[in-house]
Motif scaffolding. Structure first.
Motif, mmCIF file in Angstrom:
data_model
loop_
_atom_site.group_PDB
_atom_site.id
_atom_site.type_symbol
_atom_site.label_atom_id
_atom_site.label_comp_id
_atom_site.label_asym_id
_atom_site.label_seq_id
_atom_site.Cartn_x
_atom_site.Cartn_y
_atom_site.Cartn_z
ATOM 1 N N VAL A 32 34.258 37.432 40.821
ATOM 2 C CA VAL A 32 35.226 37.932 41.791
ATOM 3 C C VAL A 32 34.530 38.784 42.842
ATOM 4 O O VAL A 32 34.905 38.764 44.028
ATOM 5 N N VAL A 168 41.186 38.372 45.740
ATOM 6 C CA VAL A 168 41.289 38.799 44.340
ATOM 7 C C VAL A 168 42.478 38.108 43.664
ATOM 8 O O VAL A 168 42.375 37.620 42.530
ATOM 9 N N TYR A 171 41.618 34.498 43.157
ATOM 10 C CA TYR A 171 40.606 34.334 42.110
ATOM 11 C C TYR A 171 41.247 34.411 40.728
ATOM 12 O O TYR A 171 41.036 33.536 39.880
ATOM 13 N N ASP A 256 34.447 35.416 35.693
ATOM 14 C CA ASP A 256 35.235 36.566 35.252
ATOM 15 C C ASP A 256 36.479 36.084 34.529
ATOM 16 O O ASP A 256 37.060 35.052 34.865
#
Length: 464
Positions: A32, A168, A171, A256
């Motif tokens: 990220v 974000v 993601y 992530d």
């Protein structure tokens, strides 16, 4: 013949190198932090905001520039019935204007030919009343440019915040879709194992045919759900690339995982106070209010009489060419005061009234913006609280679903239950796992949204 070969070789090399470069921008394993860094450096919308800020800085430098220097030459040829004449002159001008209204200029024509003569002139104007100080043309232009620079800086900050939040969110939505694919894959595996078990029981005579068909239907449904989830996962990757600003079609590995659920938030009152103190939208409104107040002050200033201190010096030569009388040989100096008053003030008063109304509108809009910010903080706060409550409920629901599956299996072993109970219990666990992943992701993204609503710089946050 060598030239076409060189062109063909160059095109082939470019075709090989350019795709490699484009693919290399998005790494095969994407965190990220990497996604955010790429977006902040290459997102087209953010680049546009950066260009707007640079343009405002250029306008500020232009507004702050106080001198100008010009050079020119003029040649004339006149043909009359009885005579023809020609003339030429070379001239230069240096002008100065201060941010407080003072203006000065120097004109120099060192060379003239024909009926044009060399000359020198200087002028000076300093306002004592209207157009004085920061209400001068230069002062207003400089203040407007400074205000615009501040506004564009805040606009860039808001664009950077929006870009980062968008990346974000995209993601972790992609991460969520990927994890839900794993949940659906596990559900397919359980369904297939259950179907094999029911077929074996049917062969042994310990299960009815309807149990087998139910299990096979469950396999088909879970496979279809897996297929739909895989499609959504691919779509979320494309949406992530769009949020970044490039790399559409890339399929990097997102390294992530779904973020943890340990989220700390301040009390609601403190969150609202922070927002009203930090939000850039209010700073932008303050700059707009300051600019409009200057426009109103300028409109009022235009209604006043004008009183200026002036001075003019002019001197010219009485002969043309390089050799002749000095350009300072015939000079005159005039100094004094100039006074003027606007008699027809209709247009000026209309301008003043318009500026006053616009100032009142901006004040009301700023108050409304404060209400909007308060509502945004309250909404984001409620989103965090709702996501946290949902997470607690779903965690308990998962425990109940696991226990329900254990009871259903035991009842089947004891001959008291049915295959429907087991299938329903397995489906409940699948939905509970999916809902838990979604709730964890929503809680994390809600906390980011709350931080942004409070005016925090989310670019300083650590995304893990």
């Amino acid at each position: 013949m060598a030239y076409p070969r060189f062109i063909a070789a160059f095109i082939f090399l470019a075709a090989c190198v350019c795709p490699c470069y484009a693919e290399g921008v998005i790494p095969a394993k994407l965190s990220v932090s990497d996604a955010v860094a790429i977006a902040l450096g290459m997102n087209p919308g953010l680049k546009q905001a950066q260009e707007a800020e640079l343009a405002s800085q250029s306008r500020l430098r232009i507004a702050d520039h106080r001198t100008s220097l010009n050079f020119g030459a003029t040649t004339n040829f006149q043909n009359a019935r009885d005579a023809s004449t020609s003339s030429a002159i070379v001239s230069t001008e240096l002008a100065y204007e201060s941010p407080f209204g003072t203006q000065a200029a120097l004109q120099l024509s060192p060379l003239g030919t024909g009926n044009r003569y060399g000359s020198v002139g200087a002028s000076f104007v300093h306002p004592l009343n209207k157009g004085k100080g920061l209400l001068s043309r230069k002062g207003l232009a400089l203040q407007s440019a400074q205000s615009d620079t501040s506004v564009q800086s805040k606009q860039l900050f808001l664009s950077r915040q929006a870009t980062m939040q968008g990346v974000v969110e995209a993601y972790f939505q992609a991460v969520l879709a990927r994890e839900e694919v794993k949940v659906r894959e596990q559900a397919v595996q359980f369904a297939e194992e259950a179907a094999d078990g029911w077929r074996k029981r049917e062969e042994m005579g310990s299960a009815a045919g309807i149990d087998v068909t139910r299990s096979e239907i469950q396999v088909s449904q879970t496979k279809n759900a897996l297929n739909s989830q895989q499609r959504r996962a691919r779509n979320t990757l494309d949406q992530l690339m769009i949020a970044i600003g490039q790399g559409i079609g890339e399929t990097p590995e997102l390294i992530d995982s779904v973020p943890p659920d340990e989220i700390k938030i301040p009390p609601l009152g403190e969150a609202i106070d922070k927002a009203l103190a930090n939000r850039s939208e209010l700073v932008i409104y303050d700059e707009r209010l300051g600019e409009q107040a200057r426009q109103l002050a300028h409109a009022k200033d235009q209604l006043r009489p004008r009183l200026d201190v002036v001075a003019n010096f002019n001197s010219s030569s009485r002969s043309s060419g390089f050799i002749g009388q000095s350009i300072f040989g015939d000079g005159s100096l005039v100094t004094g005061l100039e006074y003027s008053i606007p008699l027809d003030q209709h247009t000026l008063r209309e301008t003043q009234d318009t500026a006053a109304r616009q100032l009142d509108v901006l004040r009301n809009l700023r108050l409304f913006q404060m209400d909007q910010i308060t509502e945004q903080v309250r909404s984001s706060y409620r989103r965090v609280e709702s996501a946290r409550a949902s997470l607690e409920i779903l965690a308990k629901n998962k425990e109940v679903a696991v226990e329900n599956l254990r009871i259903a299996n035991r009842m089947m072993e004891e001959g008291e239950g049915s295959s429907r109970d087991v299938l329903d219990a397995q489906q409940a666990i699948t939905e509970a796992d999916s809902s838990l992943l979604s709730a964890k992701t929503d809680l994390y993204l809600a906390s980011i949204d709350l931080n942004r609503a409070m005016g925090e710089d989310i670019t300083q946050m650590e995304f893990k």
